[in-house]
Structure formats: structure tokens, C-alpha cells
Scaffold this motif. Sequence first.
Motif, PDB file in Angstrom:
ATOM      1  N   LYS A 398       4.586 -23.825  29.878  1.00 16.74           N
ATOM      2  CA  LYS A 398       4.971 -23.331  28.556  1.00 16.74           C
ATOM      3  C   LYS A 398       4.212 -24.127  27.502  1.00 16.74           C
ATOM      4  O   LYS A 398       4.129 -25.355  27.577  1.00 16.74           O
ATOM      5  CB  LYS A 398       6.480 -23.486  28.338  1.00 16.74           C
ATOM      6  CG  LYS A 398       7.344 -22.615  29.236  1.00 16.74           C
ATOM      7  CD  LYS A 398       8.826 -22.838  28.935  1.00 16.74           C
ATOM      8  CE  LYS A 398       9.703 -21.969  29.823  1.00 16.74           C
ATOM      9  NZ  LYS A 398      11.153 -22.208  29.570  1.00 16.74           N
ATOM     10  N   ARG A 606       4.851 -19.444  23.059  1.00 12.24           N
ATOM     11  CA  ARG A 606       5.992 -19.264  22.155  1.00 12.24           C
ATOM     12  C   ARG A 606       5.634 -18.237  21.085  1.00 12.24           C
ATOM     13  O   ARG A 606       4.644 -18.387  20.367  1.00 12.24           O
ATOM     14  CB  ARG A 606       6.342 -20.605  21.509  1.00 12.24           C
ATOM     15  CG  ARG A 606       7.613 -20.599  20.664  1.00 12.24           C
ATOM     16  CD  ARG A 606       7.877 -22.011  20.142  1.00 12.24           C
ATOM     17  NE  ARG A 606       9.152 -22.116  19.446  1.00 12.24           N
ATOM     18  CZ  ARG A 606       9.305 -21.904  18.154  1.00 12.24           C
ATOM     19  NH1 ARG A 606       8.268 -21.562  17.408  1.00 12.24           N
ATOM     20  NH2 ARG A 606      10.484 -22.042  17.590  1.00 12.24           N
ATOM     21  N   TYR A 612       9.496 -17.863  24.817  1.00 11.25           N
ATOM     22  CA  TYR A 612       8.278 -18.110  25.596  1.00 11.25           C
ATOM     23  C   TYR A 612       8.031 -16.904  26.499  1.00 11.25           C
ATOM     24  O   TYR A 612       8.864 -16.562  27.347  1.00 11.25           O
ATOM     25  CB  TYR A 612       8.419 -19.399  26.407  1.00 11.25           C
ATOM     26  CG  TYR A 612       8.366 -20.619  25.523  1.00 11.25           C
ATOM     27  CD1 TYR A 612       7.147 -21.255  25.250  1.00 11.25           C
ATOM     28  CD2 TYR A 612       9.516 -21.111  24.913  1.00 11.25           C
ATOM     29  CE1 TYR A 612       7.091 -22.345  24.409  1.00 11.25           C
ATOM     30  CE2 TYR A 612       9.462 -22.210  24.068  1.00 11.25           C
ATOM     31  CZ  TYR A 612       8.250 -22.822  23.819  1.00 11.25           C
ATOM     32  OH  TYR A 612       8.179 -23.906  22.973  1.00 11.25           O
TER      33      TYR A 612
END
Length: 852
Positions: A398, A606, A612
Motif C-alpha cells: 500500500k 490511496r 486503498y
Amino acid sequence: MKIARARRALSVLAVALCCALGSGAVIGGAVPAGAAGAPADRSPVTVSGTGDLADLKVTVAQTRHLVNEVVKVSWTGGAPTRSDTSYAADYLQIMQCWGDHPSGPDPEQCQFGGSAALGPGAGNQAAGAYTNGRQLSYGGLRDPKQEMPPPSPTGISYVAFHSVTGQITRTGNSNDFFDSNTTNEVPYARTNPDGTGEVYFEAQTAVEAPGLGCGEAGAGDKAQAGTEGRLCWLVVVPRGTTEVDGSAYTARPSGFLESSPLSATNWERRLVVPLHFEPIGQFCPIGADERPTLGNEMIAEAVSRWQPALCRTGGRSIFGYAQVTDDTARAKLGSGAPGLVFLGRPAAVGQLPAGAEPVYAPVALSGLTIGFLIESQSSFSAPEDVRARDGRRLTGLKLNQRLVAKLLTESYRDGNSRFAPSVENNPFNLGHDPEFVALNPEYADLDFGGKLGDALVPEALADTARLLWSWVDADPAAREFLDGTPDDEGRYGDPGNSGMKVNPHYRELDLPLDHFPKSDPFCQQFEDRPDNPLCVQDKHPYTSDMHGAARAAGRGDPLSRTTWDSTTNPPAYKKDPAQPAGQRAMLAVADTATALRFGLIPAQLRNGAGKYVAPSTAGLLAGQAAMKPGEVKDVLEPAPGDRAAKGAYPLASLVYAATVPAGLTKAEGKDYAEFLTYAAGTGQQPGVAAGTLPDGYAPLPKALRDRTVRAAATIAARAGKAPADAGPDSGTGGTGAAAGGGVADPGSGTADGGASLGVTGGAAGGAGAGGAGAAPSGSPKPGASPSAPPSKAAAAEAEAPLTPPWVLGAVRNVVLIVLVAGLAAAVAGPLLPRVAPVVAARLRALRREDGT
């Protein structure tokens, strides 16, 4: 004989250049592990061992419709590799070979041994002395089944390499066709304690591996029919615990297996899988009309996949394609000879000549991604369960906007230089950044020393670079960081962060940009070579394009040049080897289709709503739904900061085809309309075969497909007519579609239109010189804004001929190749590194045969 061989070799070069630069080789994509909705025509194959290896089952995830791509190879029932810090015994060795015999290849026909130049083993994980080479002389160890070839002058015997061209190299581990930088061999593949394992293998065509000739047209019955190129083989040699003479590996002085997998006794245990490649060459009818197209890289995978089908259907026209910047495509649109161009943003008002009325048609929906290949690497203090995962691929990542801003501004010390004063107090890399670890807790207790400080980025200007920077700029935390606020201070800082500051050479960066600057001028000085400092761009170079970035990352190759070589003339920094298997950690900015093709896993980014999201089909379609009409009513613009689009992938990108019908002949308008009709219909069917939509693209929703069909009709109707004669529907855009073009049901276009793009797996390949070469170092360029009038250089490039006429026939002499290369450099220079190794290897072979 030599003349005939020379002609054949040069013809293959012509075909390879033609495919890469003009009508293009068909391009596909490998679906990583765990991908949902994968097309069913990949033809996976499982083979089993025999005897004491009867429990071993090896599966190759794709064996048909192959191009240069990464393929998953997995296995079960294997004996765990002896030692978790070395390769002593019980591992697999994997290679690609050519061979026309139906039972498979001989060891002389295999691309293996290039890695021997780096020494045995993988990085700091040791292995036996001759296990990754072609050498058959093992000192006191002898294979009773091996007939020893004549020794070299030094008394050492090797397995000769017989190339598909007929050239034979009898000694050494490397040759004119492959070396440590270009080989795709996997000399050491580890089996886990549970008996499973997996690697991601780069299938190479004749372009990347000229000594194998995989996919060459005209090599076999199917190739003659245009349905398949030269067949090749994937060979797996399982290594157990005994040596070629029957002795235990523990009896060797080194405590390792020491013999080559090409040795006769080891070779008998091989597992063989046929690899069926798409044809490289004249898959289009000779004599057909050719229509040039050019445009940005986001469409390259799709167009190259569609080309072979287009020239065998409808009007059977050949559609050439040249990859250029969006700015050049806009310049071409206003040049008076528009052809058909592909771009992300339309030409601005005032950029086109008076009276020019362009038509825009959406043809492909994909996205920009930060693809990753990261293998778990435990720190010294990591607990045992973390250590047990060493070498396994991590499948999640992420990234928020501030983390990406750190990566793209040379702000991590390992993305710059650990000696650079501009970043001396910043974390080494993502793995040492508390903000990153808090977001990705699975990366705690890992250490990526010297890696994950930046991402490979292309040098060329692009609308997609502007999209990425717009996404960063729309986030207040990232903007605050870029303006100079440490990441633990300010309105959006977190006290738990490290206090990292933006590299001062990027402070208050004016965004968005259409390129990725490298602005830090730091160079490390050395007393013994004061005139040869080591600069940041030597350690972190550009790639020529996104294809180069993705392929290099998939091979674990940072493309850096930091090793001083005083033996060259003049002395210089030479290219570093790729990161060893099991210890790779790479990031690359690439389009989703190319990232998946080379086995990279797209990161979850994001979005404006704080979610995300990965570039799955659903994420891309939601990103498209969030787009809004721009200055040109028929062109939607991305909205990467949209706070209401919770499921949207923020870097979704629509590619538009564009032309000015009044600048076309009637015949050109008919052919380009046919192209668009195909792109909006059959071209939106996901698959791996020629004519389908590659992985990494989402099928266009029905509203957009309908718009493209209407645009095609408009182009056919207005082509060859002056604007005054074009009829009542001749307004700019001319499609008559609503500007919003929202999202239809993902499955509305094709039977499996809602399929996932498969973003949960990944792969590793390897890249070398000539595959994903770094672009030359240089000062940062501001780049022309796409909305500004085209530069003279862009206009000149747009006017250049797109595909040379010799695409329809064989090359007769070297001079013509040189001319073609020069032409290609004018319009598609970034693609030349892909085929340069073929040219070099074939010409070296010819010179050797002629004794020159």
C-alpha cells in the motif's frame, strides 16, 4: 552456404525490427498467482518426475500464445532445499531451450551458464562450484554417462552451445548470444519446507534470445500457417542429494552438489514442457495497404495484440504503430497528415490549424501503477517465523501520496546516495520509514539494505506522468511534505513518523509535471579517480520507457552502474548485476498491462476518498466513472483526487484515438473506421490470443464503446471532404455522444467483461543489456507542456514516416537494416534497445563465420 545463412539471419533481423518498431510483435501478459477471471486459453501444463522424484509435480501456468513475458512455474512434492542460507542440495534448475525434435531439446540447445560469470550461488547464498555453468570438468568428480567433449586449450571441457543460427560455441559459459545480463536461466529455485515452490520465469522470444529463435515465423508447419512461431522448451532439472557418480553431496569437500545440470546423469532427470510462441514476423498478408498509427505507450500492449487480427479481417489493412510521446501525437494531429494517433489528453484549443475538426474515440481503459517485485528479507533481529519466509514473494503493498512523493523526489538515502548531504538525516528506504511500516505491517522485521529507495521511471514525457503528479498534488499531506514540512510535523504530520524532509532540490515543486525529474546534482568523489565521480543518475538511471522499467524490475535489475572497471579503455563504471533471486526488491512506474506482462504486482494506491484500491477491473471502471468532461467535450479527464469515488483506482487512464477526417483520404477514413470498430468490439474481449484485450486493461463500458462506433462512422463519412462539405454532424468531436459517458455494467461488453485483472500475484524475470536499458544520464528537462504549441522537434517527429516499406518483404542487405534503424530512431527510438541485442549478436555471428 555462408551467404544463405547470412541472408536468413538478416531476414530474421528485419522481421524482429519490423515487429518491434512497425507492425509489432504480438504482446501478451502473464497473470500472477491468485488472479481471478484469467482467460482459459493459457494451456497450463503439469509434468511429473519419475523414480525417486515421482512425487514432484511441476506446473507451467501458460504454454501457448507466449511472447516475451513472465510465466509462473510452481511445484509440489519436492524435497526441501538443504539449508535455508545456501543451495547445498534438493533444488530445481530451470532454463529455456530450442530444439525441433518432438521429444525435446539436447543440452547443447539450452540457454544456461550465463550466470556463472557472477560465481556460483545467488548473492550471499552459496552453491557448488559448477552448478550454474556449462563446465563438465569437475576435478576428481566424473560423470560415467558423460562423453567428454574435446577440452579447451586450458584442458577444460564444456557443453557446447548450438545456436539456432548454426553457430557453435564449444568453450566457456557465455557466448555471442547470451551472458549474465541477458540470460533468463534460473540456476537455483528453492523448495520450501512443505515441498512447494514457485518462480516466475521470463519467456524470451527470438528478439531477446537470438540464439534460441523462439517464435520465429516459418519454423514449422504451424508457423508456415501463421498461427504459431518456432516452438521452444522449458526444461526443469531437479537436483537431489546425490552426485553424478552416485556419491552423496555431503561427501564432497565443499558439502554441496558440484556438477552442471547439463551433465548427462543430471540431464536424464529433466522435465520438459513445450512452449508455443506467437509468430514473430510476417503474420500479415504481403501487399496489403498499410495505415500508420502512432501514440503513447499506454495503448502499445493492446494495439500490438490487435494488429495480427486486424490485417486478416475486414479490409485486411496493416496498421503500423510507432510509440511516441503524447505531445508528438498532438503535433501529428495538427500536421495536415493526421493519420490516427493515440493520446491521453486532447489537443488544446488553438493548437490545431484553423478549420481542423478532430474526432476523439475512446479505445482502451487501463491505469498507471507502481508495480513491485519484493521478496521477503528478514532483519538480523527478526523472529523465526519471519526468517522462515525469506525469499518468498510479498503480495501486498500500500502506498499513499506522501510515500510516493518521497520515492519520486530522491528523498530516501537509498534512492539517492548515502553520502548526499541533502538527505543525510532521512530514512534509508521504505523499509526504514515508520510511515510505510505502519501502513504495511507485514514489512516489519524486514531489511532491504540498499533497495526500495526509489522506483524505476521512464525518461520520456507523458500525460500519465502528469496524472501521477496530479494525484500527488491533490493530497494535502503530500503537498505539505513537498513544501518542506517534515512528515512528523504540520497539520498532516504524524508524531510517530521519522521527521523525514523532502530533498531540498525538490522543495515547493510546481506540479503537475509531465516527466519525472532527477534534480539532485550530488556526485561522490574518489581520490584515486577525481575525474570520474559516481553521480546519482549512475546509481539510479532512467529507463527508456515503461516497458523498460517493468522488464528491468521483473528481472530484479536496477540498471545501476556503480562498479568501477579500470580495465576498459577508457575506464568507466560498468553495469551492476541484477539482484539475486530471493533477495530482490524493485519498484517501477509502468502501465498496468506492461506491469502484469512482466510479473509485477500493482500496488494499492490511496484514492481521494482515503481508500486503498488496486487496478482491478472494478477499480479501473470506477476510476473511469469518476472522470469528468474537460475542455474538449468528448474527452473525459481523470479525477484522481475525487473524494466521492470510494472504489475508484486513482490512476485510471483512458486512451483516445484521434484524427482529423478532412486530412484523410476516403480510403484512409474507411480503414481507420474499421480499426476503431474492431477496437470497440472484438478488441474488448479479454484473452491471451491475437486480437484480444491483454491483461491490465478493463473492457470499455458500453457507453464508451458506442461512442467509438459513432466516431468510426463519422470518420468514414467525413474523410476526404473539406470541412464545408462534411455535413451537418461535422462539429468538433463529431460523435454525438453525451460527455459524461458513465460506467455500464462491467460485463456489458463481453461475456467475461467483469473479470478481474489479476493483481494479487506476480512474477520475477530477469533483464539484461538490451532488454530494459537505462536511458543516458542527463540534466533534468522541464519538458513541453502538452497544452502548449508543439515544438519543432515534436512536429518533425510527427511528420516522419511511421513504418518502413520493407515491412512487407525480407531484407536483402545490411545497408537496408542500417537505414531502417535510423528511421526507427527518428520515430521510435525508445524501442530500439529491445532489438539491438539481436542485431549485435547476429552480426557478430556472421563476422565469426566469415573469419572477419
